[in-house]
Design a protein around this motif. Structure first.
Motif, PDB file in Angstrom:
ATOM      1  N   PHE A  48      71.804 -10.638 -40.579  1.00 45.73           N
ATOM      2  CA  PHE A  48      70.476 -11.518 -39.569  1.00 45.73           C
ATOM      3  C   PHE A  48      70.203 -11.042 -38.812  1.00 45.73           C
ATOM      4  O   PHE A  48      69.439 -11.010 -38.008  1.00 45.73           O
ATOM      5  N   ALA A  49      71.666 -10.602 -37.424  1.00 45.68           N
ATOM      6  CA  ALA A  49      71.254  -9.998 -36.822  1.00 45.68           C
ATOM      7  C   ALA A  49      70.143  -8.439 -36.710  1.00 45.68           C
ATOM      8  O   ALA A  49      69.388  -7.975 -35.740  1.00 45.68           O
ATOM      9  N   VAL A  50      70.214  -8.281 -38.043  1.00 52.49           N
ATOM     10  CA  VAL A  50      70.432  -6.538 -37.958  1.00 52.49           C
ATOM     11  C   VAL A  50      68.726  -6.853 -38.346  1.00 52.49           C
ATOM     12  O   VAL A  50      67.598  -6.153 -37.764  1.00 52.49           O
ATOM     13  N   SER A  51      68.052  -8.209 -38.935  1.00 51.54           N
ATOM     14  CA  SER A  51      66.725  -8.431 -39.295  1.00 51.54           C
ATOM     15  C   SER A  51      65.995  -8.871 -37.883  1.00 51.54           C
ATOM     16  O   SER A  51      65.388  -7.961 -37.752  1.00 51.54           O
ATOM     17  N   LEU A  52      66.792  -8.941 -36.360  1.00 49.94           N
ATOM     18  CA  LEU A  52      65.708  -9.684 -35.584  1.00 49.94           C
ATOM     19  C   LEU A  52      65.669  -8.367 -35.303  1.00 49.94           C
ATOM     20  O   LEU A  52      64.842  -8.400 -34.138  1.00 49.94           O
ATOM     21  N   SER A  53      67.166  -6.788 -34.661  1.00 46.54           N
ATOM     22  CA  SER A  53      66.557  -6.362 -34.404  1.00 46.54           C
ATOM     23  C   SER A  53      64.984  -5.558 -34.971  1.00 46.54           C
ATOM     24  O   SER A  53      64.704  -4.935 -34.636  1.00 46.54           O
ATOM     25  N   LEU A  54      65.569  -5.345 -36.329  1.00 46.57           N
ATOM     26  CA  LEU A  54      64.711  -4.310 -36.823  1.00 46.57           C
ATOM     27  C   LEU A  54      63.355  -5.253 -37.095  1.00 46.57           C
ATOM     28  O   LEU A  54      62.392  -4.661 -36.497  1.00 46.57           O
ATOM     29  N   VAL A  55      62.930  -6.424 -36.438  1.00 41.29           N
ATOM     30  CA  VAL A  55      61.822  -7.562 -36.159  1.00 41.29           C
ATOM     31  C   VAL A  55      60.988  -6.679 -35.124  1.00 41.29           C
ATOM     32  O   VAL A  55      60.124  -5.772 -34.708  1.00 41.29           O
ATOM     33  N   LEU A  56      61.786  -6.428 -33.931  1.00 42.18           N
ATOM     34  CA  LEU A  56      61.531  -5.674 -32.710  1.00 42.18           C
ATOM     35  C   LEU A  56      60.610  -3.886 -33.259  1.00 42.18           C
ATOM     36  O   LEU A  56      59.819  -4.188 -32.015  1.00 42.18           O
ATOM     37  N   LEU A  57      61.141  -3.478 -34.051  1.00 41.39           N
ATOM     38  CA  LEU A  57      60.613  -2.992 -34.454  1.00 41.39           C
ATOM     39  C   LEU A  57      59.283  -2.397 -35.552  1.00 41.39           C
ATOM     40  O   LEU A  57      58.315  -1.690 -34.796  1.00 41.39           O
ATOM     41  N   MET A  58      59.889  -3.773 -36.212  1.00 39.27           N
ATOM     42  CA  MET A  58      58.225  -3.705 -37.231  1.00 39.27           C
ATOM     43  C   MET A  58      56.970  -4.485 -36.795  1.00 39.27           C
ATOM     44  O   MET A  58      55.748  -4.171 -36.790  1.00 39.27           O
ATOM     45  N   LEU A  59      57.082  -5.233 -35.502  1.00 39.15           N
ATOM     46  CA  LEU A  59      56.275  -5.873 -34.862  1.00 39.15           C
ATOM     47  C   LEU A  59      54.959  -5.035 -34.301  1.00 39.15           C
ATOM     48  O   LEU A  59      53.695  -5.379 -34.795  1.00 39.15           O
ATOM     49  N   PRO A  60      55.574  -4.301 -33.414  1.00 37.66           N
ATOM     50  CA  PRO A  60      54.367  -3.101 -32.474  1.00 37.66           C
ATOM     51  C   PRO A  60      53.803  -2.825 -33.814  1.00 37.66           C
ATOM     52  O   PRO A  60      52.207  -2.125 -34.109  1.00 37.66           O
ATOM     53  N   VAL A  61      54.135  -1.930 -34.867  1.00 39.82           N
ATOM     54  CA  VAL A  61      53.092  -1.250 -36.005  1.00 39.82           C
ATOM     55  C   VAL A  61      52.386  -2.436 -36.976  1.00 39.82           C
ATOM     56  O   VAL A  61      51.107  -1.823 -36.927  1.00 39.82           O
ATOM     57  N   MET A  85      70.287  -4.101 -52.343  1.00 43.85           N
ATOM     58  CA  MET A  85      70.616  -6.131 -52.344  1.00 43.85           C
ATOM     59  C   MET A  85      69.769  -6.024 -50.456  1.00 43.85           C
ATOM     60  O   MET A  85      69.166  -6.688 -50.151  1.00 43.85           O
ATOM     61  N   GLY A  86      71.408  -4.805 -50.152  1.00 42.13           N
ATOM     62  CA  GLY A  86      71.803  -5.282 -49.096  1.00 42.13           C
ATOM     63  C   GLY A  86      69.974  -5.052 -47.900  1.00 42.13           C
ATOM     64  O   GLY A  86      69.419  -6.208 -47.194  1.00 42.13           O
ATOM     65  N   THR A  87      69.638  -3.577 -48.696  1.00 38.31           N
ATOM     66  CA  THR A  87      68.518  -3.478 -47.841  1.00 38.31           C
ATOM     67  C   THR A  87      67.381  -3.867 -48.424  1.00 38.31           C
ATOM     68  O   THR A  87      66.806  -4.916 -46.586  1.00 38.31           O
ATOM     69  N   LEU A  88      67.380  -4.462 -49.059  1.00 37.50           N
ATOM     70  CA  LEU A  88      66.016  -5.768 -49.919  1.00 37.50           C
ATOM     71  C   LEU A  88      66.287  -6.954 -48.471  1.00 37.50           C
ATOM     72  O   LEU A  88      64.856  -7.147 -48.129  1.00 37.50           O
ATOM     73  N   ILE A  89      67.027  -7.671 -48.863  1.00 40.86           N
ATOM     74  CA  ILE A  89      67.490  -9.048 -47.784  1.00 40.86           C
ATOM     75  C   ILE A  89      66.586  -8.505 -46.787  1.00 40.86           C
ATOM     76  O   ILE A  89      66.498  -9.219 -45.369  1.00 40.86           O
ATOM     77  N   MET A  90      67.772  -7.422 -45.870  1.00 39.50           N
ATOM     78  CA  MET A  90      67.560  -7.683 -44.157  1.00 39.50           C
ATOM     79  C   MET A  90      65.960  -6.822 -43.873  1.00 39.50           C
ATOM     80  O   MET A  90      65.418  -7.956 -42.910  1.00 39.50           O
ATOM     81  N   SER A  91      65.171  -6.195 -44.548  1.00 35.89           N
ATOM     82  CA  SER A  91      63.818  -6.143 -44.721  1.00 35.89           C
ATOM     83  C   SER A  91      63.247  -6.993 -45.493  1.00 35.89           C
ATOM     84  O   SER A  91      62.130  -6.759 -44.619  1.00 35.89           O
TER      85      SER A  91
END
Length: 306
Positions: free
Chosen positions: A160-173, A89-95
């Protein structure tokens, strides 16, 4: 005429074979085919080896219902039992939060680059920044969000902070894949829509994006697969919790990568090793399931020619 007739080669009634191969050309063709197949097999062997290792060592815990509906609360590394519900659930929510933020920005950015910004300075700047983001390591993105979210604003370490950092990784892809899909849409479709008096924004919304929808969904899934297994942002921006926490704005959260990291130092203990392999297999199945779901959605959502 007599000169041309004299210079014309005579074939004595035989047909010139333009499709036949000489011995050297046939050898080169066979050699290239063998090398390509060999390269494919060499690339496939590690993948199959990894899949077999993960499946063979992790499948038995996945057969238990407890794995899917219980957490690891109160379970030590030496004890068997518990499940991965909290980590799933944690993985799904943050993703999900990551996708909700990154996908609209990426799609709108790709639309701007393809439809509005051709040749402009702003488009070149956006494209350059996306190229930079593509090569940013996950730990750098995590440290940047840590500096802003925690050091500057004083917020706590949360999901939520994790999600913000993952946005930077997902955005260019997602942006790059969407940009390429939009470029593949034939200009004739746009011109036909304009000829009917349809505004440009409505042409993009009703014709261009639906035509490229299948490729856009594929890019989104590639972006999710890119970020769902990241560990550095989880270690830096949120602590691991064995309890069930579904609130990304309060407290530590479990996730499959950090669940693997939690027990990886105790692989000599069989219960811990079993949980590590089972969590890895669960993460693979999660990404696979999301990909299949996305392809199903794209299949029934893409415009089909009649």
């Amino acid at each position: 005429m007599s000169t041309l007739a004299a210079n014309k080669p005579a074939y004595d009634g035989q047909t010139l074979d333009l499709t036949g191969k000489s011995g050297l050309r046939a050898f080169k063709d066979t050699l290239a085919t063998v090398l390509i197949v060999l390269a494919f097999v060499v690339a496939l062997i590690p993948l199959l080896w990894i899949l077999w290792t993960v499946v063979s060592k992790g499948y038995h815990l996945l057969l238990s219902a407890d794995w899917w509906n219980q957490s690891q609360r109160g379970v030590t590394v030496r004890r068997e039992g518990g499940g991965a519900y909290h980590a799933i659930m944690g993985t799904l929510i943050m993703s999900l939060i990551t996708a909700v933020i990154a996908v609209p920005i990426a799609v709108l950015g790709a639309v701007y680059l393809v439809e509005y910004g051709k040749g402009t300075k702003a488009a070149r700047v956006v494209s350059f920044m996306i190229d930079i983001l593509t090569g940013v390591p996950s730990i750098v993105a995590a440290l940047f969000i840590y500096a802003v979210w925690i050091t500057m604003f004083g917020f706590n370490r949360v999901g939520f902070a994790v999600s913000l950092s993952l946005v930077l990784l997902m955005l260019p892809v997602v942006l790059r894949s969407t940009e390429e899909m939009l470029k593949l849409v034939p200009d004739e479709l746009r011109e036909a829509s304009y000829a009917l008096g349809v505004p440009k924004w409505k042409t993009i919304l009703k014709v261009v994006v639906p035509t490229a929808f299948g490729g856009i969904i594929t890019g989104v899934m590639l972006g999710l697969a890119r970020v769902m297994g990241e560990t550095a942002p989880l270690l830096i921006l949120v602590g691991y919790s064995k309890n069930i926490n579904l609130n990304p704005f309060d407290g530590f959260m479990g996730a499959l990568p950090t669940m693997i990291n939690q027990d990886r130092t105790e692989l000599a203990l069989q219960p811990a090793a079993d949980r590590v392999w089972a969590a890895a297999l669960t993460l693979i199945l999660l990404v696979l399931s999301l990909n299949l779901l996305a392809r199903l959605i794209a299949r029934f959502s893409t415009i089909k020619s009649k």
